[in-house]
Write an enzyme that holds these catalytic residues in place. Structure first.
Site, mmCIF file in Angstrom:
data_model
loop_
_atom_site.group_PDB
_atom_site.id
_atom_site.type_symbol
_atom_site.label_atom_id
_atom_site.label_comp_id
_atom_site.label_asym_id
_atom_site.label_seq_id
_atom_site.Cartn_x
_atom_site.Cartn_y
_atom_site.Cartn_z
ATOM 1 N N GLY A 256 -0.006 5.507 -4.383
ATOM 2 C CA GLY A 256 -0.626 6.762 -4.798
ATOM 3 C C GLY A 256 -0.073 7.937 -4.011
ATOM 4 O O GLY A 256 0.304 8.973 -4.590
ATOM 5 N N ARG A 257 -0.002 7.785 -2.692
ATOM 6 C CA ARG A 257 0.509 8.880 -1.856
ATOM 7 C C ARG A 257 1.979 9.144 -2.130
ATOM 8 O O ARG A 257 2.431 10.286 -2.165
ATOM 9 C CB ARG A 257 0.290 8.558 -0.366
ATOM 10 N N ASN B 111 -10.929 -2.325 -5.469
ATOM 11 C CA ASN B 111 -10.132 -1.413 -6.305
ATOM 12 C C ASN B 111 -10.733 -1.220 -7.707
ATOM 13 O O ASN B 111 -10.409 -0.263 -8.406
ATOM 14 C CB ASN B 111 -8.679 -1.897 -6.441
ATOM 15 N N ASP C 20 0.831 -1.212 0.000
ATOM 16 C CA ASP C 20 0.000 0.000 0.000
ATOM 17 C C ASP C 20 0.867 1.265 0.000
ATOM 18 O O ASP C 20 1.991 1.253 0.490
ATOM 19 C CB ASP C 20 -0.921 -0.029 1.237
HETATM 20 C C1 IPE Z 1 -5.564 -2.635 -0.204
HETATM 21 O O1 IPE Z 1 -5.181 -1.311 -0.362
HETATM 22 C C2 IPE Z 1 -5.482 -3.348 -1.502
HETATM 23 C C3 IPE Z 1 -4.149 -3.481 -2.070
HETATM 24 C C4 IPE Z 1 -3.018 -3.088 -1.554
HETATM 25 C C5 IPE Z 1 -4.119 -4.126 -3.335
HETATM 26 P P1 IPE Z 1 -6.266 -0.138 -0.533
HETATM 27 O O2 IPE Z 1 -5.488 1.119 -0.649
HETATM 28 O O3 IPE Z 1 -7.183 -0.461 -1.625
HETATM 29 O O4 IPE Z 1 -7.055 -0.227 0.834
HETATM 30 P P2 IPE Z 1 -7.873 0.878 1.627
HETATM 31 O O5 IPE Z 1 -8.842 1.481 0.654
HETATM 32 O O6 IPE Z 1 -6.893 1.892 2.101
HETATM 33 O O7 IPE Z 1 -8.521 0.143 2.747
HETATM 34 C C1 IPE Z 2 -1.544 0.262 -3.355
HETATM 35 O O1 IPE Z 2 -1.327 1.622 -3.370
HETATM 36 C C2 IPE Z 2 -1.767 -0.329 -4.716
HETATM 37 C C3 IPE Z 2 -3.160 -0.677 -5.011
HETATM 38 C C4 IPE Z 2 -4.153 -0.651 -4.186
HETATM 39 C C5 IPE Z 2 -3.445 -1.085 -6.370
HETATM 40 P P1 IPE Z 2 -2.536 2.655 -3.397
HETATM 41 O O2 IPE Z 2 -2.904 2.889 -4.822
HETATM 42 O O3 IPE Z 2 -3.634 2.195 -2.534
HETATM 43 O O4 IPE Z 2 -1.841 3.949 -2.810
HETATM 44 P P2 IPE Z 2 -2.447 4.924 -1.697
HETATM 45 O O5 IPE Z 2 -2.870 4.071 -0.555
HETATM 46 O O6 IPE Z 2 -3.597 5.622 -2.327
HETATM 47 O O7 IPE Z 2 -1.319 5.825 -1.351
HETATM 48 MG MG MG Z 3 -4.046 2.431 -0.565
#
Ligand code: IPE
Ligand code: IPE
Ligand code: MG
Length: 253
Positions: free
Chosen positions: A25-26, A70, A22
């Site tokens: 994105g951030r 997702n 995780d």
């Molecule tokens: C969990 O991360 C799913 C994956 C890492 C693939 P998310 O970013 O989707 O989870 P939430 O929304 O923060 O709970």
């Molecule tokens: C995890 O990173 C990857 C997936 C869930 C596909 P995120 O995309 O959830 O990144 P954040 O949590 O928004 O930073």
């Molecule tokens: Mg995430």
């Protein structure tokens, strides 16, 4: 990094490590970049951690790459992630094969675009005789989806007379999960400072040790994995018993 590695007790390794990757994105946003830039860099971490886990002799590594939920992200991000998935499988397949890694997927892969699914199936087939670490990708996976599916399939088999409801045990349920071929993870790692499970392996993590780190996934490297394993090795896993019993059992072995 070597000093961390030296501290790891190779005789007390978790057999199965599961990771919620995780924070992509951030990580990207903090750099003033698009979220997809973070996913792209996350692949580097996957490569490093697969290598690191293999070197440590971990038998099963499960990576949560894409959840059922997702799919509800903006179309642009979902499409970008699917493209990245196909490109990565194509690019990494020869190395995985060379390193004797076996690839498995858990999740509702019917949801994946057809070309991604075909690519995956082909690569898995190509690696099925490998005998090294099992790399399990959780793709379009969620635990509630998995459990509902398991219940449905058990009901079908009960109706068909293949199972007697009175004989259903934990082993029966286990056999209907997508993870039936794997032992439960002893260690679950989540990156990026979120303290939740997000619908990941709810049943299988019943007694897993949970490790949370603020490190964002694109920054996660072997040394971070070593730190997690060292932390795991410092814990006493009691499984409901008391410390004295656990210590006595260890002595007896
Ligand atoms: C969990 O991360 C799913 C994956 C890492 C693939 P998310 O970013 O989707 O989870 P939430 O929304 O923060 O709970
Ligand atoms: C995890 O990173 C990857 C997936 C869930 C596909 P995120 O995309 O959830 O990144 P954040 O949590 O928004 O930073
Ligand atoms: Mg995430």
């Amino acid at each position: 990094m070597q000093d961390l590695l030296d501290k790891i007790d190779k005789s007390r390794m978790p057999r199965h490590v599961a990771i919620i990757m995780d924070g992509n994105g951030r990580w990207a946003k903090e750099k003033g970049q698009d979220r997809l830039y973070g996913h792209f860099h996350g692949v580097e971490s996957v490569r490093d951690i697969v290598e690191g886990a293999g070197e440590l002799g971990i038998e099963y590594l499960t990576l949560y790459a894409f959840s059922t939920e997702n799919w509800d992200r903006p179309v642009y991000e979902v499409t970008g992630l699917m493209e990245l998935l196909v490109d990565t499988i194509k690019k990494e397949a020869p190395d995985l094969k060379k390193n004797n890694i076996r690839l498995h997927v858990i999740g509702d892969i019917k949801m994946l675009p057809e070309h991604a699914r075909n690519e995956l199936v082909e690569v898995m087939e190509d690696m099925k005789n490998n005998t090294g670490m099992s790399l399990i990708m959780a793709l379009s996976y969620s635990s509630r989806w998995e459990l509902v599916n398991a219940v449905k399939n058990i009901a079908i088999d009960v109706k068909a007379g293949k199972i007697d409801p009175a004989s259903i045990t934990q082993d029966t349920l286990q056999a209907y999960l997508t993870t039936s071929a794997f032992p439960d993870p002893e260690l679950m790692i989540r990156t990026s400072g979120e303290y939740r499970i997000s619908n990941f392996l709810l049943y299988q993590l019943a007694y897993a040790e949970l490790y949370f780190t603020n490190v964002r996934w694109p920054d996660f490297r072997k040394e971070n994995l070593y730190e997690a394993i060292l932390d795991y090795q410092s814990r006493e896993r009691r499984f409901g018993k008391i410390s004295e019993q656990v210590k006595a059992e260890e002595l007896a072995h």
